[in-house]
Design a protein around this motif. Sequence first.
Motif, PDB file in Angstrom:
ATOM      1  N   UNK A  24      -7.678  -4.538  -2.477  1.00  0.00           N
ATOM      2  CA  UNK A  24      -7.019  -3.608  -1.390  1.00  0.00           C
ATOM      3  C   UNK A  24      -8.071  -3.437  -0.278  1.00  0.00           C
ATOM      4  N   UNK A  25      -9.192  -3.490  -0.541  1.00  0.00           N
ATOM      5  CA  UNK A  25     -10.398  -3.276   0.580  1.00  0.00           C
ATOM      6  C   UNK A  25     -10.234  -4.440   1.548  1.00  0.00           C
ATOM      7  N   UNK A  26      -9.931  -5.553   1.063  1.00  0.00           N
ATOM      8  CA  UNK A  26     -10.016  -6.640   1.780  1.00  0.00           C
ATOM      9  C   UNK A  26      -8.642  -6.683   2.755  1.00  0.00           C
ATOM     10  N   UNK A  27      -7.524  -6.242   2.214  1.00  0.00           N
ATOM     11  CA  UNK A  27      -6.402  -5.961   3.113  1.00  0.00           C
ATOM     12  C   UNK A  27      -6.784  -4.961   4.055  1.00  0.00           C
ATOM     13  N   UNK A  28      -7.577  -3.972   3.719  1.00  0.00           N
ATOM     14  CA  UNK A  28      -7.824  -2.945   4.692  1.00  0.00           C
ATOM     15  C   UNK A  28      -8.300  -3.407   5.852  1.00  0.00           C
ATOM     16  N   UNK A  29      -9.718  -4.212   5.487  1.00  0.00           N
ATOM     17  CA  UNK A  29     -10.460  -4.901   6.610  1.00  0.00           C
ATOM     18  C   UNK A  29      -9.698  -5.895   7.462  1.00  0.00           C
ATOM     19  N   UNK A  30      -8.747  -6.395   6.916  1.00  0.00           N
ATOM     20  CA  UNK A  30      -7.763  -7.559   7.698  1.00  0.00           C
ATOM     21  C   UNK A  30      -6.890  -6.527   8.650  1.00  0.00           C
ATOM     22  N   UNK A  31      -6.745  -5.395   8.230  1.00  0.00           N
ATOM     23  CA  UNK A  31      -5.702  -4.537   9.012  1.00  0.00           C
ATOM     24  C   UNK A  31      -4.377  -4.628   8.582  1.00  0.00           C
ATOM     25  N   UNK A  32      -4.246  -5.054   7.109  1.00  0.00           N
ATOM     26  CA  UNK A  32      -2.696  -5.195   6.674  1.00  0.00           C
ATOM     27  C   UNK A  32      -2.361  -3.973   5.928  1.00  0.00           C
ATOM     28  N   UNK A  33      -3.386  -3.081   5.572  1.00  0.00           N
ATOM     29  CA  UNK A  33      -3.295  -1.861   5.001  1.00  0.00           C
ATOM     30  C   UNK A  33      -4.074  -0.599   5.519  1.00  0.00           C
ATOM     31  N   UNK A  34      -3.654   0.497   5.522  1.00  0.00           N
ATOM     32  CA  UNK A  34      -4.578   1.544   6.091  1.00  0.00           C
ATOM     33  C   UNK A  34      -5.032   2.420   4.689  1.00  0.00           C
ATOM     34  N   UNK A  35      -5.907   3.238   5.053  1.00  0.00           N
ATOM     35  CA  UNK A  35      -6.640   3.916   4.122  1.00  0.00           C
ATOM     36  C   UNK A  35      -5.668   4.976   3.096  1.00  0.00           C
ATOM     37  N   UNK A  36      -4.603   5.492   3.591  1.00  0.00           N
ATOM     38  CA  UNK A  36      -3.947   6.276   3.301  1.00  0.00           C
ATOM     39  C   UNK A  36      -3.018   5.742   2.382  1.00  0.00           C
ATOM     40  N   UNK A  37      -2.167   4.475   2.966  1.00  0.00           N
ATOM     41  CA  UNK A  37      -1.443   3.533   2.189  1.00  0.00           C
ATOM     42  C   UNK A  37      -2.261   3.307   0.747  1.00  0.00           C
ATOM     43  N   UNK A  38      -3.418   2.848   0.667  1.00  0.00           N
ATOM     44  CA  UNK A  38      -4.411   2.368  -0.396  1.00  0.00           C
ATOM     45  C   UNK A  38      -4.418   3.683  -1.092  1.00  0.00           C
ATOM     46  N   UNK A  39      -4.831   4.878  -0.777  1.00  0.00           N
ATOM     47  CA  UNK A  39      -5.123   6.105  -1.545  1.00  0.00           C
ATOM     48  C   UNK A  39      -3.811   6.300  -2.386  1.00  0.00           C
ATOM     49  N   UNK A  40      -2.542   6.190  -1.763  1.00  0.00           N
ATOM     50  CA  UNK A  40      -1.270   6.547  -2.350  1.00  0.00           C
ATOM     51  C   UNK A  40      -1.120   5.616  -3.499  1.00  0.00           C
ATOM     52  N   UNK A  41      -1.354   4.169  -3.204  1.00  0.00           N
ATOM     53  CA  UNK A  41      -1.167   3.297  -4.033  1.00  0.00           C
ATOM     54  C   UNK A  41      -1.999   3.401  -5.264  1.00  0.00           C
ATOM     55  N   UNK A  42      -3.398   3.524  -5.366  1.00  0.00           N
ATOM     56  CA  UNK A  42      -3.854   3.866  -6.411  1.00  0.00           C
ATOM     57  C   UNK A  42      -3.815   4.901  -7.077  1.00  0.00           C
ATOM     58  N   UNK A  43      -3.511   6.076  -6.434  1.00  0.00           N
ATOM     59  CA  UNK A  43      -2.842   7.303  -7.210  1.00  0.00           C
ATOM     60  C   UNK A  43      -1.530   7.081  -8.102  1.00  0.00           C
ATOM     61  N   UNK A  44      -0.895   6.097  -7.316  1.00  0.00           N
ATOM     62  CA  UNK A  44       0.399   5.834  -8.178  1.00  0.00           C
ATOM     63  C   UNK A  44       0.061   4.909  -9.534  1.00  0.00           C
ATOM     64  N   UNK A  45      -0.771   3.955  -9.232  1.00  0.00           N
ATOM     65  CA  UNK A  45      -1.355   3.024 -10.662  1.00  0.00           C
ATOM     66  C   UNK A  45      -1.912   4.017 -11.642  1.00  0.00           C
ATOM     67  N   UNK A  46      -2.878   5.115 -10.960  1.00  0.00           N
ATOM     68  CA  UNK A  46      -3.545   6.075 -11.997  1.00  0.00           C
ATOM     69  C   UNK A  46      -2.572   6.775 -12.662  1.00  0.00           C
ATOM     70  N   UNK A  47      -1.486   7.318 -12.243  1.00  0.00           N
ATOM     71  CA  UNK A  47      -0.319   8.105 -12.909  1.00  0.00           C
ATOM     72  C   UNK A  47       0.252   7.274 -13.780  1.00  0.00           C
ATOM     73  N   UNK A  48       0.635   6.113 -13.265  1.00  0.00           N
ATOM     74  CA  UNK A  48       1.435   5.255 -14.331  1.00  0.00           C
ATOM     75  C   UNK A  48       0.431   4.789 -15.314  1.00  0.00           C
ATOM     76  N   UNK A  49      -0.759   4.634 -15.190  1.00  0.00           N
ATOM     77  CA  UNK A  49      -1.866   4.262 -16.371  1.00  0.00           C
ATOM     78  C   UNK A  49      -1.913   5.553 -17.221  1.00  0.00           C
ATOM     79  N   UNK A  50      -1.804   6.869 -16.759  1.00  0.00           N
ATOM     80  CA  UNK A  50      -2.168   7.922 -17.546  1.00  0.00           C
ATOM     81  C   UNK A  50      -0.752   8.108 -18.582  1.00  0.00           C
TER      82      UNK A  50
END
Length: 87
Positions: A24-50
């Motif tokens: 995700x950091x690589x995609x952010x550096x390439x400009x394909x994702x922004x930090x809010x999208x990444x944060x939302x995605x990671x939160x979603x993964x964490x919730x599913x994991x829990x």
Amino acid sequence: MLKELIYTSLGATSLIKDKIEEELKILEEKGKLNSSDIKTFIESLENKGKAQDEKFKEDLKNSLKEIIKELGLATKEDLEKLKKELK
């Protein structure tokens, strides 16, 4: 054996999480994702994991209860009942 299985799955989960964050950091550096999208995605993964963790624990608990019952082992409740009967 069960302890090793749990530790192995936790280790694998940690590795996967690290790899996803790295990608995700690589995609952010390439400009394909922004930090809010990444944060939302990671939160979603964490919730599913829990949620999956809770389901795993509940399934494990039920399986252990079933094994104890099949083996005919005394449960805590059985011992408490016996104590009361002996008094």
